[in-house]
Design an enzyme around this catalytic site. Structure first.
Site, PDB file in Angstrom:
ATOM      1  N   HIS A 140       0.766  -1.221  -0.042  1.00  0.00           N
ATOM      2  CA  HIS A 140      -0.184  -0.066   0.024  1.00  0.00           C
ATOM      3  C   HIS A 140       0.849   1.268   0.050  1.00  0.00           C
ATOM      4  O   HIS A 140       0.224   2.418  -0.251  1.00  0.00           O
ATOM      5  CB  HIS A 140      -0.983  -0.024   1.163  1.00  0.00           C
ATOM      6  CG  HIS A 140      -2.163   0.578   0.827  1.00  0.00           C
ATOM      7  ND1 HIS A 140      -3.496   0.368   1.738  1.00  0.00           N
ATOM      8  CD2 HIS A 140      -2.669   1.491  -0.308  1.00  0.00           C
ATOM      9  CE1 HIS A 140      -4.453   0.941   0.965  1.00  0.00           C
ATOM     10  NE2 HIS A 140      -3.900   1.810  -0.005  1.00  0.00           N
ATOM     11  N   ASP A 154      -9.889  -0.823   3.693  1.00  0.00           N
ATOM     12  CA  ASP A 154      -8.691  -1.504   4.129  1.00  0.00           C
ATOM     13  C   ASP A 154      -8.876  -1.744   5.606  1.00  0.00           C
ATOM     14  O   ASP A 154      -9.700  -1.073   6.459  1.00  0.00           O
ATOM     15  CB  ASP A 154      -7.423  -0.378   4.217  1.00  0.00           C
ATOM     16  CG  ASP A 154      -6.255  -0.935   4.402  1.00  0.00           C
ATOM     17  OD1 ASP A 154      -5.919  -2.130   4.867  1.00  0.00           O
ATOM     18  OD2 ASP A 154      -5.044  -0.300   4.001  1.00  0.00           O
ATOM     19  N   HIS A 177      -6.457  -1.671   7.884  1.00  0.00           N
ATOM     20  CA  HIS A 177      -5.655  -0.853   8.378  1.00  0.00           C
ATOM     21  C   HIS A 177      -5.816   0.890   7.852  1.00  0.00           C
ATOM     22  O   HIS A 177      -6.309   1.042   6.898  1.00  0.00           O
ATOM     23  CB  HIS A 177      -4.283  -1.146   8.173  1.00  0.00           C
ATOM     24  CG  HIS A 177      -4.029  -2.695   8.248  1.00  0.00           C
ATOM     25  ND1 HIS A 177      -3.980  -3.548   7.199  1.00  0.00           N
ATOM     26  CD2 HIS A 177      -3.456  -3.503   9.574  1.00  0.00           C
ATOM     27  CE1 HIS A 177      -3.839  -4.782   7.875  1.00  0.00           C
ATOM     28  NE2 HIS A 177      -3.411  -4.556   9.007  1.00  0.00           N
ATOM     29  N   ASP A 190      -3.471   2.990   7.845  1.00  0.00           N
ATOM     30  CA  ASP A 190      -2.274   3.219   7.212  1.00  0.00           C
ATOM     31  C   ASP A 190      -1.773   4.912   7.497  1.00  0.00           C
ATOM     32  O   ASP A 190      -1.388   5.479   6.772  1.00  0.00           O
ATOM     33  CB  ASP A 190      -2.143   3.146   5.990  1.00  0.00           C
ATOM     34  CG  ASP A 190      -2.334   1.611   5.345  1.00  0.00           C
ATOM     35  OD1 ASP A 190      -1.937   0.948   6.120  1.00  0.00           O
ATOM     36  OD2 ASP A 190      -2.716   1.555   4.389  1.00  0.00           O
ATOM     37  N   HIS A 218       4.216   0.783   4.439  1.00  0.00           N
ATOM     38  CA  HIS A 218       3.238   0.597   3.757  1.00  0.00           C
ATOM     39  C   HIS A 218       2.154   0.491   4.819  1.00  0.00           C
ATOM     40  O   HIS A 218       0.858   0.633   4.656  1.00  0.00           O
ATOM     41  CB  HIS A 218       3.104  -0.842   3.247  1.00  0.00           C
ATOM     42  CG  HIS A 218       3.151  -2.193   4.159  1.00  0.00           C
ATOM     43  ND1 HIS A 218       2.314  -2.268   5.200  1.00  0.00           N
ATOM     44  CD2 HIS A 218       4.248  -2.936   4.122  1.00  0.00           C
ATOM     45  CE1 HIS A 218       2.907  -3.451   5.824  1.00  0.00           C
ATOM     46  NE2 HIS A 218       4.178  -3.833   5.460  1.00  0.00           N
ATOM     47  N   ASP A 263      -7.415  -2.048  -0.629  1.00  0.00           N
ATOM     48  CA  ASP A 263      -6.458  -3.028  -0.073  1.00  0.00           C
ATOM     49  C   ASP A 263      -7.011  -4.280   0.161  1.00  0.00           C
ATOM     50  O   ASP A 263      -8.079  -4.245   0.793  1.00  0.00           O
ATOM     51  CB  ASP A 263      -5.835  -2.532   1.491  1.00  0.00           C
ATOM     52  CG  ASP A 263      -4.745  -3.417   1.742  1.00  0.00           C
ATOM     53  OD1 ASP A 263      -4.576  -4.726   1.512  1.00  0.00           O
ATOM     54  OD2 ASP A 263      -3.687  -2.814   2.534  1.00  0.00           O
ATOM     55  N   ASP A 265      -6.729  -6.560   1.776  1.00  0.00           N
ATOM     56  CA  ASP A 265      -6.837  -7.042   3.189  1.00  0.00           C
ATOM     57  C   ASP A 265      -8.028  -6.430   3.754  1.00  0.00           C
ATOM     58  O   ASP A 265      -8.370  -6.919   5.217  1.00  0.00           O
ATOM     59  CB  ASP A 265      -5.501  -6.977   4.053  1.00  0.00           C
ATOM     60  CG  ASP A 265      -5.206  -5.624   4.384  1.00  0.00           C
ATOM     61  OD1 ASP A 265      -6.082  -4.866   4.624  1.00  0.00           O
ATOM     62  OD2 ASP A 265      -3.896  -5.335   4.623  1.00  0.00           O
ATOM     63  N   GLU A 309      -2.023  -5.079  -2.635  1.00  0.00           N
ATOM     64  CA  GLU A 309      -1.753  -5.935  -1.680  1.00  0.00           C
ATOM     65  C   GLU A 309      -2.118  -7.509  -2.034  1.00  0.00           C
ATOM     66  O   GLU A 309      -1.873  -8.453  -1.311  1.00  0.00           O
ATOM     67  CB  GLU A 309      -2.381  -5.796  -0.328  1.00  0.00           C
ATOM     68  CG  GLU A 309      -1.720  -4.413   0.502  1.00  0.00           C
ATOM     69  CD  GLU A 309      -0.498  -4.890   1.236  1.00  0.00           C
ATOM     70  OE1 GLU A 309      -0.019  -6.029   1.161  1.00  0.00           O
ATOM     71  OE2 GLU A 309      -0.048  -3.863   1.890  1.00  0.00           O
TER      72      GLU A 309
END
Length: 223
Positions: A23, A46, A48, A50, A63, A150, A152, A195
């Protein structure tokens, strides 16, 4: 290089679709995109946020920093990419699917008032309401919206081939609905899907999911 290429694509009046990579590539994507908009919106799909900097990151992984960098927070070699900062304003960001936040990120989200739909909100409200609220939140105050997705953000059962999987994520079907609704809203002006790691994937499952979600974002329908 990525920032320059995205810039060139927008100059040619085409839609930039970026495929990553971890990312951190969003630092380049957003640099290339944001110079074309006065009030760029960002949907960060996402697990996360980030939003770490070198001072807050438990891992030091770049990332985990791209959204913070795009807000102008972090090392100046990153924040000043393209010769200007910030790339996006905190009030123009919506994070969807968050379920793994570091303490520094939680503090920053509260401090800057960034809109976040965690898995709690997605479970409680439903994805349709989350996307409706996201579109309504962004459409009046932005002149373009970048989708940074992302893989994930999805649950590892649907997208196992990612670097930092987090259980309890968004389902494949919910993600299709999100992309379909964003396509109908006609607010997305650029996008990246990141990702996908073939080495970690299972029978190309994550890559296939990513391609299918891109199709939905661009208006592909069953009927």
């Amino acid at each position: 290089m990525l920032a320059d290429e995205v810039d060139r694509i927008i100059e040619s009046e085409s839609f930039p679709l970026v495929l990553g990579g971890d990312h951190s590539i969003a630092i380049g994507s957003l640099t290339g995109v944001s110079k074309h908009y006065k009030n760029l919106g960002v949907i960060w799909y996402d697990a996360h946020a980030d939003l770490n900097t070198a001072d807050t990151s438990p891992s030091g992984n770049i990332h985990g920093m791209p959204l913070a960098v795009s807000l102008g927070l972090g090392h100046e070699l990153l924040t000043q990419l393209g010769g200007y900062a910030p790339k996006v304003k905190p009030e123009n960001i919506v994070i969807i699917g968050a379920r793994a936040l570091d303490e520094g990120e939680k503090d920053l989200i509260k401090e800057l008032g960034i809109k976040v739909f965690t898995m709690h909100e997605i479970d409680r409200l439903g994805m349709a309401t989350v996307i409706e609220e996201t579109v309504n939140y962004l459409k009046e105050k932005t002149d373009g919206v970048h989708l940074s997705l992302d893989l994930d953000g999805l649950d590892p059962t649907d997208a196992p081939g990612v670097g930092t999987p987090v259980s309890g994520g968004i389902s494949y079907r919910e993600s299709h609905l999100a992309m379909e609704m964003l396509a109908e809203a006609k607010i997305i002006t650029s996008a990246e899907f990141v990702e996908v790691n073939p080495i970690l994937d299972e029978k190309n499952k994550t890559a296939v999911a990513a391609v299918a979600l891109m199709g939905s974002l661009f208006g592909e329908k069953l009927l």
